[in-house]
Design a protein around this motif. Structure first.
Motif, short mmCIF file in Angstrom:
data_model
loop_
_atom_site.label_atom_id
_atom_site.label_comp_id
_atom_site.label_asym_id
_atom_site.label_seq_id
_atom_site.Cartn_x
_atom_site.Cartn_y
_atom_site.Cartn_z
N ALA A 1 -12.22 -9.22 -8.06
CA ALA A 1 -12.63 -10.36 -7.27
C ALA A 1 -11.51 -11.39 -7.15
O ALA A 1 -11.38 -12.05 -6.13
N LEU B 1 -17.16 -6.80 -3.29
CA LEU B 1 -17.81 -6.48 -4.55
C LEU B 1 -18.61 -5.18 -4.48
O LEU B 1 -18.64 -4.41 -5.43
N PRO C 1 -3.66 -7.56 -1.80
CA PRO C 1 -3.66 -7.93 -0.39
C PRO C 1 -4.28 -9.31 -0.15
O PRO C 1 -3.76 -10.13 0.60
N MET C 2 -5.40 -9.55 -0.85
CA MET C 2 -6.08 -10.84 -0.72
C MET C 2 -5.19 -11.99 -1.21
O MET C 2 -5.11 -13.04 -0.59
N VAL D 1 -9.42 -2.24 -2.10
CA VAL D 1 -9.65 -2.80 -0.78
C VAL D 1 -11.16 -2.86 -0.57
O VAL D 1 -11.86 -1.89 -0.79
N GLU E 1 0.82 -1.22 0.00
CA GLU E 1 0.00 0.00 0.00
C GLU E 1 0.85 1.26 0.00
O GLU E 1 0.47 2.28 -0.55
#
Lengths: 160, 190
Positions: free
Chosen positions: B138, B110, B143-144, B107, B75
């Motif tokens: 998605a 959906l 980060p995910m 961040v 970030e």
């Protein structure tokens, strides 16, 4: 898991050399995020520790493991499509389930549908994109998730 | 009138939040008491649950700090504005590339993406690029993805990205082109 430490270590060192101030800020962001996610995280651990005690390991490997991979795949993708769960909770949960013998492809179906298909968010989506496009998008994403899961299964030797 | 309504629902949300917080705290402290009592009286199920909790927490703690430090670094070093500037200006393959990059910096879930999709649309981005962007938010938010790779292993993540990204791009282009032909418009939402 070791490569995670190595990658993080290298990233931090490079970042410190490049800009000490920015690195400090990055650690601040990290700390903030941990604090923010901590309550939900503890709640997840509490629930999981109880549920996994009540559900014996044999039952998990029977219903979500190699013996019934296709039913498990379908079930996982349906659950993933319906529920809303932040990824910061979902992936650690999947990490635990992995150690309990749940297949990679089942977890892949779950996480991919969780991220891409949103039945609960579809009313909001409909307001922007209309009903038809919402249905097409969600259905396509569901199909993609199944394909991803099957290929994951093949890659991890869980299918053949 | 409208302002008042907004205030009320804000208040409702606050009480709702407060209650869910109280329930959470009650649940967790009840759990803690249960574990302590189980240890004192030697109640086996309680002991086993505490072992579960301990080993899971340990597994989580091994990974969590690294994952969040990586996210923090990401970030700090990748500016969203930089990506946004290029988005929409570039056409062709580059447009999709920037769409995916922009998606990587998002961040939230959906529901955050829909308004952004609309604003991109009103700025003149192509439908197929917008759908690619939505699909990519998605599946490849950085980060995910860091989190996923940390807990599920790099192999899992790489397979997922390599399979899903091309499929998302292809279906987005098909859907986008089809809808462009039919003079489809993204609405403003409510």
């Amino acid at each position: 898991m070791n490569y995670l430490y190595i990658v993080t270590g290298i990233a931090v060192i490079v970042s410190v050399i490049a800009n000490r101030e920015k690195t400090r800020k990055a650690f601040e962001i990290a700390r903030e995020r941990v604090v923010k996610i901590a309550p939900a995280f503890v709640a997840m651990l509490v629930l999981v520790s109880v549920v996994l005690f009540l559900v014996p390991d044999e039952a998990i490997s029977c219903y979500l493991g190699a013996d019934s991979s296709f039913q498990a795949l379908l079930l996982a993708s349906l659950i993933g499509s319906i529920i809303l769960m932040p990824g910061f909770i979902a992936f650690p949960l999947c990490g635990i389930l992995l150690t309990k013998g749940v297949l990679y492809m089942v977890l892949s179906a779950f996480t991919t549908t969780l991220m891409t298909v949103g039945i609960l968010t579809s009313p909001i989506e409909k307001e922007y994109f209309g009903a038809r496009v919402t249905i097409i998008r969600n259905a396509t994403c569901f199909a993609i998730a199944i394909v991803v899961a099957l290929i994951t299964g093949i890659a991890f030797g869980e299918l053949f | 009138m409208k302002k008042n309504r907004g205030k009320n629902s804000q208040g409702e949300r606050d009480t709702k939040k407060k209650w869910s917080k109280i329930i959470k705290i009650a649940g967790i402290s009840g759990y803690a008491v249960f574990l302590i009592v189980s240890w004192m009286v030697g109640f086996e199920p309680g002991k086993e649950i505490s072992y579960n909790f301990g080993s899971f927490s340990l597994d989580m703690l091994k990974v969590l700090p690294c994952a969040f430090i990586l996210i923090g670094l990401f970030e700090v070093w990748v500016k969203k504005e930089m990506v946004e500037r290029h988005f929409g200006e570039e056409s062709g393959v580059k447009g999709y590339l920037w769409g995916i990059l922009l998606a990587g910096t998002v961040v939230g879930g959906l529901y955050v993406v829909f308004p952004v999709a609309y604003s991109l649309y009103s700025k003149g981005a192509k439908l197929s690029v917008i759908f690619t962007y939505m699909g990519a938010t998605a599946i490849c938010r950085i980060p995910m993805t860091i989190f996923e790779a940390s807990y599920m292993g790099l192999k899992f993540t790489i397979i997922r990205l390599c399979v899903s990204l091309p499929l998302v791009i292809v279906t987005s282009v098909l859907l986008g082109n089809y809808l462009t032909k039919r003079n489809y418009e993204i609405m403003k939402g409510k």
